[in-house]
Write a protein that holds these residues in place. Structure first.
Motif, mmCIF file in Angstrom:
data_model
loop_
_atom_site.group_PDB
_atom_site.id
_atom_site.type_symbol
_atom_site.label_atom_id
_atom_site.label_comp_id
_atom_site.label_asym_id
_atom_site.label_seq_id
_atom_site.Cartn_x
_atom_site.Cartn_y
_atom_site.Cartn_z
ATOM 1 N N ILE A 16 1.824 -6.520 9.697
ATOM 2 C CA ILE A 16 1.917 -5.232 9.005
ATOM 3 C C ILE A 16 3.326 -4.693 9.180
ATOM 4 O O ILE A 16 3.860 -4.684 10.294
ATOM 5 C CB ILE A 16 0.899 -4.222 9.579
ATOM 6 C CG1 ILE A 16 -0.528 -4.691 9.305
ATOM 7 C CG2 ILE A 16 1.115 -2.836 8.989
ATOM 8 C CD1 ILE A 16 -1.584 -3.836 9.960
ATOM 9 N N ILE A 26 0.846 -1.187 0.000
ATOM 10 C CA ILE A 26 0.000 0.000 0.000
ATOM 11 C C ILE A 26 0.882 1.238 0.000
ATOM 12 O O ILE A 26 1.849 1.314 0.755
ATOM 13 C CB ILE A 26 -0.976 0.001 1.198
ATOM 14 C CG1 ILE A 26 -1.869 1.243 1.160
ATOM 15 C CG2 ILE A 26 -0.254 -0.112 2.530
ATOM 16 C CD1 ILE A 26 -3.020 1.203 2.146
ATOM 17 N N SER A 27 0.580 2.178 -0.882
ATOM 18 C CA SER A 27 1.386 3.393 -1.010
ATOM 19 C C SER A 27 0.468 4.603 -1.014
ATOM 20 O O SER A 27 -0.751 4.488 -1.191
ATOM 21 C CB SER A 27 2.225 3.358 -2.297
ATOM 22 O OG SER A 27 1.375 3.359 -3.437
ATOM 23 N N LEU A 58 -4.345 0.945 8.365
ATOM 24 C CA LEU A 58 -3.772 -0.345 8.725
ATOM 25 C C LEU A 58 -3.950 -0.640 10.205
ATOM 26 O O LEU A 58 -4.161 -1.801 10.591
ATOM 27 C CB LEU A 58 -2.285 -0.369 8.351
ATOM 28 C CG LEU A 58 -1.996 -0.321 6.853
ATOM 29 C CD1 LEU A 58 -0.506 -0.427 6.588
ATOM 30 C CD2 LEU A 58 -2.722 -1.441 6.128
ATOM 31 N N ASP A 68 5.606 -1.297 8.422
ATOM 32 C CA ASP A 68 5.514 0.122 8.086
ATOM 33 C C ASP A 68 6.875 0.785 8.374
ATOM 34 O O ASP A 68 7.189 1.062 9.522
ATOM 35 C CB ASP A 68 4.401 0.752 8.930
ATOM 36 C CG ASP A 68 4.140 2.215 8.590
ATOM 37 O OD1 ASP A 68 4.721 2.691 7.597
ATOM 38 O OD2 ASP A 68 3.358 2.864 9.313
ATOM 39 N N SER A 69 7.712 1.032 7.372
ATOM 40 C CA SER A 69 7.508 0.793 5.967
ATOM 41 C C SER A 69 8.714 0.011 5.415
ATOM 42 O O SER A 69 9.723 -0.159 6.108
ATOM 43 C CB SER A 69 7.373 2.126 5.236
ATOM 44 O OG SER A 69 8.605 2.824 5.338
ATOM 45 N N LYS A 116 -2.436 6.142 5.589
ATOM 46 C CA LYS A 116 -2.079 4.723 5.421
ATOM 47 C C LYS A 116 -1.967 4.017 6.770
ATOM 48 O O LYS A 116 -2.551 2.937 6.977
ATOM 49 C CB LYS A 116 -0.748 4.607 4.659
ATOM 50 C CG LYS A 116 -0.722 5.259 3.301
ATOM 51 C CD LYS A 116 0.584 5.004 2.587
ATOM 52 C CE LYS A 116 1.778 5.643 3.280
ATOM 53 N NZ LYS A 116 1.691 7.112 3.328
ATOM 54 N N SER A 117 -1.216 4.600 7.692
ATOM 55 C CA SER A 117 -1.024 3.972 8.999
ATOM 56 C C SER A 117 -2.329 3.908 9.781
ATOM 57 O O SER A 117 -2.578 2.937 10.504
ATOM 58 C CB SER A 117 0.033 4.748 9.805
ATOM 59 O OG SER A 117 1.273 4.778 9.115
ATOM 60 N N SER A 172 6.734 -1.414 13.090
ATOM 61 C CA SER A 172 6.912 -0.043 12.636
ATOM 62 C C SER A 172 8.388 0.314 12.678
ATOM 63 O O SER A 172 9.055 0.126 13.699
ATOM 64 C CB SER A 172 6.108 0.931 13.509
ATOM 65 O OG SER A 172 6.350 2.266 13.099
ATOM 66 N N HIS A 198 6.809 4.092 0.452
ATOM 67 C CA HIS A 198 6.813 5.525 0.206
ATOM 68 C C HIS A 198 6.597 5.813 -1.274
ATOM 69 O O HIS A 198 6.723 4.922 -2.122
ATOM 70 C CB HIS A 198 8.144 6.137 0.656
ATOM 71 C CG HIS A 198 8.365 6.032 2.139
ATOM 72 N ND1 HIS A 198 9.598 6.259 2.728
ATOM 73 C CD2 HIS A 198 7.528 5.719 3.156
ATOM 74 C CE1 HIS A 198 9.502 6.094 4.024
ATOM 75 N NE2 HIS A 198 8.264 5.766 4.308
ATOM 76 N N VAL A 214 3.865 -1.186 3.787
ATOM 77 C CA VAL A 214 3.698 0.221 3.426
ATOM 78 C C VAL A 214 4.923 0.665 2.638
ATOM 79 O O VAL A 214 6.060 0.326 3.000
ATOM 80 C CB VAL A 214 3.514 1.098 4.673
ATOM 81 C CG1 VAL A 214 3.363 2.567 4.290
ATOM 82 C CG2 VAL A 214 2.304 0.639 5.471
#
Length: 451
Positions: A167, A91-92, A103, A169-170, A99-100, A121, A212, A210
């Motif tokens: 998840i 996901i961008s 999620l 990130d990122s 985004k965060s 994270s 950028h 995630v």
């Protein structure tokens, strides 16, 4: 023993060269070559296992993918029905787009329904994520948070916790200790993505990554990242506006034409199940230069307002500005109006905007855009009361039929439109008795009937 040597790698496309180059031969970017160290290890020859043999496709059994409900209907729609086990989703979106937030809400829903979820994270501390979780009321006891950037340690945490959903990130913050380049470089992103894909496939656990974006809005990092993952999602919208659109760029388990619409509020992202009502909330139908059009996003009909402003200018090169509409499509419509209807735009600045920040793809907006331009340049509003305009405009000035016209007309009926302007060749599938259907076959006929 491993043999060490250095090479130069382009940070935009991943092109490798034994010497430094000012301009990358792969993508043409200047000053993007960075020196990195490569360690070559000599391996023995590996005997290839003969476990699998080629089989006919008719003898191979196909099974349905098992999906996890994310608890967010709009996200499920974009993913094709939910999270597929063992899938890798990227996901961008622009910084601060949400985004965060999305999620963390998804992680909390899955943790409440199915079990342990790990949120890794590399950009925020555990306390920062906890503060956001308190604001979003996402504080499930099965949701585990860790701030880590080392891929080897992340794999250790996954082995210890055994989550059902992860998840990250990122991806630009992760690094592998065996690679000497900095986090975010082409080598680090490529190798870390390979490791995450291996963890996902071997454990049958869905991963969300995630990524950028660059200043141009494209995905940062090597192109191989998009090829490697199963699904690529992109978050669109302006940080100054409340509405967000989640669009599918690639999906191995569903269609790529669906979108999810969200609204950013104090308690987080709230899904919008009826986007037409939201996009037309402030619409005034008696204004010059404005028209309501119908578009299809996947299987969902959406009605939006398109506005045009045409003002005379004395500049040598008139300005053409389009927000939400393809600029080449706008130039095409202007050329048809000048050639076929003798309406001059060569001495006018033209501005076009789609209300609500939605980007329109395809040819659904052609007729509505043309009528909005004529309305603005002539200073006349559309005479039809609460009119919905649908149709494609050809280069000869004819109005061509579009697909899913019946669904768009039904959506117009539901929203209370009294008149619908559609192409003449779409009349067979339209069975509407709630509104007046205006059939047009050419752009000149449409202007005569509408004005």
């Amino acid at each position: 023993m491993g043999k060490s040597k250095t090479f130069f790698s382009c940070q935009e496309c991943g092109y490798e060269s034994p010497k430094w180059l000012g301009k990358c031969p792969g993508c043409g970017t200047w000053n993007s070559m960075v020196e990195e160290e490569k360690v070559e290890t000599f391996k023995r020859a590996v005997t290839i296992s003969a476990g699998n043999t080629p089989r006919s496709i008719v003898n191979i059994k196909s099974g349905e993918y098992e999906r996890l409900d994310t608890g967010i209907a709009e996200l499920n729609r974009v993913l094709g029905g939910g999270l597929v086990r063992g899938s890798l989703t990227l996901i961008s979106g622009d910084p601060g787009i949400g985004k965060s937030t999305l999620l963390l809400q998804t992680a909390n829903n899955i943790a409440n329904k199915f079990g342990k979820v790990l949120y890794v994270s590399g950009e925020e501390s555990e306390e920062q994520i906890k503060m956001r979780g308190d604001r979003l009321e996402a504080v499930s006891p099965e949701l585990y948070i860790v701030s880590e950037t080392n891929v080897e340690l992340i794999e250790k945490h996954i082995n210890d916790i055994e989550p059902i959903f992860v998840i990250v990130d990122s991806i630009q913050t992760l690094y592998k200790s065996s690679i000497t380049s900095a986090p975010g470089s082409v080598s680090q992103v490529r190798e870390c993505s390979n490791d995450l894909m291996r963890m996902s496939k071997t454990r049958n656990v869905p991963f969300f990554i995630v990524a950028h974006v660059t200043k141009q809005g494209e995905l940062a990092g090597p192109r191989v990242l998009e090829h490697m993952v199963d699904t690529v999602l992109h978050f669109e919208g302006e940080r100054t506006q409340d509405f967000r659109v989640l669009r599918t760029v690639k999906n191995r388990f569903g269609t790529t034409s669906e979108i999810g619409v969200f609204e950013m509020q104090q308690q987080g992202l709230v899904e919008i199940s009826d986007p037409s009502r939201v996009f037309l909330e402030e619409t005034s139908f008696k204004q010059e230069g404005a028209a309501v059009i119908g578009i299809m996003e996947g299987t969902r009909p959406i009605l939006v307002e398109i506005q045009a402003l045409v003002s005379e200018t004395k500049a040598v090169m008139p300005r053409r500005t389009a927000v939400g509409v393809d600029s080449s499509r706008l130039n095409l419509i202007l050329a048809v109006l000048e050639k076929k209807l003798r309406i001059p735009f060569y001495n006018c600045d033209v501005y076009v905007n789609v209300v609500g920040g939605l980007n329109i793809d395809g040819t659904y907006a052609d007729l509505g855009l043309a009528l909005a331009l004529v309305s603005s340049v002539k200073g006349k509003e559309i005479n039809l009361e609460k009119a919905l305009i649908i149709g494609e405009v050809g280069l000869t000035g004819e109005v061509r039929p579009i697909s899913y016209c019946d669904r768009l007309v039904n959506e117009g009926n539901k929203m209370g439109f009294k008149n619908v302007v559609i192409p003449y060749r779409n009349k067979e599938k339209i069975q509407s008795k709630d509104c007046n259907v205006v059939l047009v076959s050419s752009l000149r006929e449409a202007i005569n009937k509408v004005f």
